[in-house]
Design a protein around this motif. Structure first.
Motif, PDB file in Angstrom:
ATOM      1  N   ASP A   1     -50.710 -22.564 136.371  1.00 24.46           N
ATOM      2  CA  ASP A   1     -51.988 -22.134 136.137  1.00 24.46           C
ATOM      3  C   ASP A   1     -52.740 -23.217 135.904  1.00 24.46           C
ATOM      4  O   ASP A   1     -52.776 -23.934 134.906  1.00 24.46           O
ATOM      5  CB  ASP A   1     -52.042 -21.065 134.955  1.00 24.46           C
ATOM      6  N   GLY A   2     -53.981 -23.472 137.134  1.00 29.51           N
ATOM      7  CA  GLY A   2     -54.697 -24.492 136.784  1.00 29.51           C
ATOM      8  C   GLY A   2     -54.396 -25.688 137.303  1.00 29.51           C
ATOM      9  O   GLY A   2     -55.049 -26.600 137.152  1.00 29.51           O
ATOM     10  N   ALA A   3     -53.099 -26.000 137.943  1.00 28.75           N
ATOM     11  CA  ALA A   3     -52.562 -27.232 138.076  1.00 28.75           C
ATOM     12  C   ALA A   3     -52.025 -27.135 139.570  1.00 28.75           C
ATOM     13  O   ALA A   3     -51.218 -26.296 140.067  1.00 28.75           O
ATOM     14  CB  ALA A   3     -51.502 -27.757 137.165  1.00 28.75           C
TER      15      ALA A   3
ATOM     16  N   GLY B   1     -52.463 -18.690 138.394  1.00 30.18           N
ATOM     17  CA  GLY B   1     -53.600 -17.775 138.954  1.00 30.18           C
ATOM     18  C   GLY B   1     -53.671 -16.683 138.145  1.00 30.18           C
ATOM     19  O   GLY B   1     -53.653 -16.337 137.267  1.00 30.18           O
ATOM     20  N   THR B   2     -54.509 -15.531 139.023  1.00 33.91           N
ATOM     21  CA  THR B   2     -54.976 -14.547 138.170  1.00 33.91           C
ATOM     22  C   THR B   2     -53.936 -13.548 138.039  1.00 33.91           C
ATOM     23  O   THR B   2     -53.133 -13.459 138.978  1.00 33.91           O
ATOM     24  CB  THR B   2     -56.217 -13.812 139.026  1.00 33.91           C
TER      25      THR B   2
ATOM     26  N   LEU C   1     -45.235 -12.510 138.054  1.00 35.46           N
ATOM     27  CA  LEU C   1     -45.194 -12.228 136.773  1.00 35.46           C
ATOM     28  C   LEU C   1     -43.872 -12.873 136.177  1.00 35.46           C
ATOM     29  O   LEU C   1     -42.943 -12.360 136.387  1.00 35.46           O
ATOM     30  CB  LEU C   1     -45.344 -10.718 136.007  1.00 35.46           C
ATOM     31  N   VAL C   2     -44.334 -13.725 135.069  1.00 37.58           N
ATOM     32  CA  VAL C   2     -43.196 -14.483 134.289  1.00 37.58           C
ATOM     33  C   VAL C   2     -42.968 -13.419 132.954  1.00 37.58           C
ATOM     34  O   VAL C   2     -43.887 -13.333 132.309  1.00 37.58           O
ATOM     35  CB  VAL C   2     -43.519 -15.816 134.073  1.00 37.58           C
TER      36      VAL C   2
ATOM     37  N   ARG D   1     -58.398 -26.509 142.217  1.00 35.62           N
ATOM     38  CA  ARG D   1     -59.757 -25.921 142.450  1.00 35.62           C
ATOM     39  C   ARG D   1     -60.221 -24.791 141.587  1.00 35.62           C
ATOM     40  O   ARG D   1     -59.506 -23.727 141.778  1.00 35.62           O
ATOM     41  CB  ARG D   1     -60.171 -25.879 144.015  1.00 35.62           C
ATOM     42  N   GLY D   2     -61.294 -24.697 141.068  1.00 37.53           N
ATOM     43  CA  GLY D   2     -61.599 -23.678 140.249  1.00 37.53           C
ATOM     44  C   GLY D   2     -61.104 -23.548 138.888  1.00 37.53           C
ATOM     45  O   GLY D   2     -60.916 -22.422 138.235  1.00 37.53           O
ATOM     46  N   ALA D   3     -60.093 -24.565 138.267  1.00 34.69           N
ATOM     47  CA  ALA D   3     -59.646 -24.464 137.102  1.00 34.69           C
ATOM     48  C   ALA D   3     -60.479 -24.380 136.136  1.00 34.69           C
ATOM     49  O   ALA D   3     -61.830 -24.698 136.266  1.00 34.69           O
ATOM     50  CB  ALA D   3     -58.841 -25.902 136.871  1.00 34.69           C
TER      51      ALA D   3
END
Length: 780
Positions: free
Chosen positions: A310-312, A652-653, A625-626, A323-325
């Motif tokens: 997430d974010g990476a 992500g979302t 989903l984890v 992008r968008g982190a």
């Protein structure tokens, strides 16, 4: 420059050194080098002028003299360049002999430009020297021509020369060790020393990689001052800083003692080492790339950016921000770091700096996501070490864990220890990651390993001091009071097992009772503390050095643990926590199938049927989903089952709740091919290998239940893990009566109570073995 100098000041302030003393001493040494260099330049120029050939030859300096860094023990390295004069030998003698007569050490050569170019082409060390050649006297055009041809060749042959330089550098590192972690390191040749800065500058001259930044240059200047002070105090040219010389060198630099000196050296050397590792990684990529360094891009010309968390994303072999982190999310630095470590990739230095500068600090207490990310980072094992170093160099670690400042860059003046205190802590946590299968709470093992020596450098016994600090830090991280008690006890007694095993009579009942009493300081957690201490004893000793661990010590600790565990076994076992809540029981009485989605919480109540757990987990995996936690309860009387999941996006979302609920209902109605969809998704995803992880472990827990067979699974978490485990259990014709699934950092700790088609536990050894092997095969 100011920022980096400030880092060195901070490193010495805790030792009681006056920053002004260090700065004034350094200014004096730099002024002395400048005076000596200027005097030598004038004298050597006069020698050439006296030959009468100054307009037809060029006298150039290379090495430390050319850089203005000539310390008292440094050598003169001179090249006399000419255009083919027949009397050049006589001219050279009129320069070299006065130098020798003065008692100066001299490395000299006489070359035409063509000869110098040929030598540089075959001797990489000569080429590096000539890249920085500086005219002392004589023909300026000749000196410019020399530099131009050498530099042109260097850039034209960049791929070959950089590969040579990388190999040469790594051989030197292997031979000389790492300056930051040596009690008597070589200031010039060890990894993180002056030579690394010079090689980085030479690499940058190819234009293939960037040169050393401001921090590295400041670190270089400090190491140069230490080298100058060493030559000044010893009166000789050696670059190894021996223990008996450290106090004298420290005093010349305005520092109180050798310990303070070592700490500033460590800070500088680690800055250089970190930059060198990053530069040579880029060199490796450049040398392995297509001719002329062309990047491999996707159609459309865009360089591939692969999500890793997430974010990476992965970009050119490093983890950078997506992008968008969300740079307003204080958890982002730890999440990105954990993603990098779990993927076995380095965190890009610029990304670490951006996270430090733009992301706000974590709130106190930390949110659960931050604590989980920390455990996931540490659980990556050795891959966590360079990522942690990136966060540390950027200042993130000390910002979130202020207590870290006291151990940061702190040498251990003990030959048994091979690392500084802070690096030892990280190495121990990395080593403990290999033993997470051996403990019930891998998160407490990893954090306990990270903090076990946190009290070093403070007054009093470091175990007692560290225990108090560990409790404070555990509370800041958001651990509950009981878990904080466990961490406090682990840090307090982290030497209990090795000290007792090697210094006490294990046949004496008092010895066993004493250890049992100490590990039982937290009610109901005695055996948990014992297993954490057992794993920590191994990781701590192995991170200390070869002399701290051996088969004899391992056998003694293993025997001590066995006896203490037997002593503790009489206590009442803790509750398994599998009982459903009143809310879940009410949902289970719902007429037909009920699905409830509330944020990350997914609850399903449905008439019980085989394969319900793994099919539901498969739907969650389809939606990326984890599963972090799962609780499964089957009610024999009502014929219903309740499945309660906590699931978060892989990155992500989150998915659309309506779409997720629709797929869950389709699965329950038998109208969704979960297995086929998962197989197609897996075939479409290209995954690169991540950090090495310990092998999975499947244990049949005997005597844990009279009504079911208890299967414990310990494995590295990954998407679809619960699906694979459940599918393997179903393939054996078994049903899951109850289950408790937990993901602690990157470690899955799953317990399944399974029964056969008649609702009975398995008894036959062959059936139990087949079940274990089936689950293991699914995990592999």
């Amino acid at each position: 420059m100011k920022e980096t100098t400030g880092r060195f000041k901070a490193a010495t302030a805790v030792e009681g050194a006056g920053a002004g003393g260090l700065e004034e001493a350094r200014k004096a040494l730099a002024a002395a080098r400048a005076r000596r260099g200027a005097e030598l330049d004038r004298w050597l120029a006069g020698l050439l002028e006296a030959t009468g050939a100054a307009r037809e030859v060029a006298l150039v300096a290379v090495g430390s003299h050319s850089r203005g860094e000539l310390t008292p023990g440094g050598d003169l390295d001179l090249v006399l360049v000419h255009r083919g004069r027949p009397d050049i030998a006589q001219i050279a003698d009129r320069i070299w002999y006065p130098v020798w007569d003065r008692g100066l050490r001299l490395d000299h050569s006489v070359r035409t430009v063509r000869e110098a170019r040929k030598v540089a082409g075959s001797d990489i060390k000569a080429a590096m020297g000539l890249l920085g050649a500086r005219l002392l006297a004589g023909d300026q055009d000749l000196a410019d021509q020399l530099r131009a041809v050498v530099l042109t060749d260097w850039r034209a042959q960049a791929r070959r020369r950089l590969a040579e330089l990388a190999e040469l550098t790594r051989r030197r590192w292997a031979d000389r060790g790492e300056l930051a972690f040596l009690l008597e390191g070589d200031l010039k040749e060890a990894k993180g020393g002056l030579r690394d800065v010079y090689t980085m500058q030479a690499a940058a001259a190819t234009w293939a990689v960037p040169g050393p930044g401001e921090r590295v240059r400041a670190a270089h200047d400090l190491l140069l001052d230490v080298r100058h002070a060493l030559h000044e105090t010893t009166g000789r040219a050696g670059d190894r800083l021996h223990l008996q010389e450290q106090d004298a060198v420290a005093h010349l630099l305005g520092l109180p003692d050798g310990a303070a000196l070592l700490r500033v050296i460590v800070a500088a050397a680690r800055t250089v080492s970190y930059a060198a590792d990053n530069l040579w990684r880029h060199v490796d990529r450049f040398c392995a790339d297509r001719p002329r360094g062309i990047r491999v891009a996707r159609p459309g010309g865009r360089v591939e950016r692969r999500p890793v968390g997430d974010g990476a994303v992965e970009h050119e072999g490093e983890v950078v921000l997506a992008r968008g982190a969300d740079l307003t999310d204080p958890v982002l630095p730890l999440c990105v770091a954990a993603a990098a470590a779990q993927a076995g990739l380095p965190l890009a230095p610029a990304t670490a700096e951006q996270l430090a500068a733009k992301v706000p600090p974590l709130p106190v207490p930390w949110p659960a996501e931050a604590r989980d990310a920390l455990v996931s980072l540490l659980g990556a094992g050795p891959a966590a070490i360079p990522v942690w170093e990136a966060l540390d160099q950027a200042g993130v670690i000390v910002r979130e864990l202020p207590e870290w400042e006291q151990v940061r860059n702190r040498p251990q003046r003990n030959p048994v220890h091979r690392f500084t205190v802070d690096r030892h802590l990280v190495e121990t946590a990395a080593g403990a990651a290999a033993m997470t299968r051996d403990v019930a709470r891998p998160d407490l093992l990893l954090v306990g390993a990270l903090l076990h020596d946190i009290g070093k450098g403070r007054p009093g016994d470091h175990s007692r001091t560290g225990a108090a600090l560990a409790r404070t830090m555990a509370a800041r991280m958001g651990f509950c009071d009981t878990d904080a008690d466990v961490l406090e006890t682990v840090v307090l007694h982290h030497l209990l097992l090795p000290d007792t095993a090697t210094r006490r009579d294990l046949d004496d009942p008092v010895t066993i009772q004493t250890v049992a009493q100490k590990v039982s300081a937290v009610p109901g957690r005695g055996r948990q503390v014992l297993e954490i201490l057992a794993a920590l004893a191994v990781a701590d000793a192995q991170a200390t050095g070869p002399a701290a661990w051996g088969a004899w010590k391992a056998r003694l600790i293993e025997e001590l643990v066995r006896r203490v565990d037997a002593c503790l076994a009489g206590g009442a076992p803790p509750r398994n926590g599998l009982d459903p809540t009143p809310e879940q029981l009410a949902l289970a009485r719902h007429d037909g199938a009920a699905v409830r989605i509330a944020g990350s919480r997914v609850t399903v109540a449905v008439p019980d049927r085989p394969g319900l757990l793994w099919r539901t987990a498969g739907v969650l995996a389809l939606h990326r989903l984890v599963v972090r936690t799962a609780r499964v309860f089957a009610s024999a009387g009502a014929g219903t089952a309740v499945l309660d999941f906590t699931a978060v996006p892989e990155y992500g979302t989150p998915p659309d709740p309506a779409a997720l609920e629709a797929d869950l209902r389709r699965m329950l109605a038998g109208r969704l091919d979960v297995a086929g969809l998962l197989e197609r998704r897996a075939a479409a995803v290209r995954r690169r290998p991540g950090a090495p992880v310990p092998p999975p472990r499947v244990t049949i827990v005997e005597d844990a239940s009279d009504t079911a067979t208890v299967v414990e699974v310990r494995a590295h978490d990954r998407p679809g893990l619960l699906w694979r485990i459940g599918q393997a259990i179903g393939a054996c014709g078994l049903q899951v009566d109850k289950a408790r699934v937990d993901t602690l950092g990157a470690e899955a700790v799953d317990v399944f109570y399974v029964v056969d088609a008649q609702g009975r536990p398995l008894r036959e050894p062959a059936a139990l073995s087949a079940l274990r092997e089936k689950v293991l095969a699914a995990l592999r």
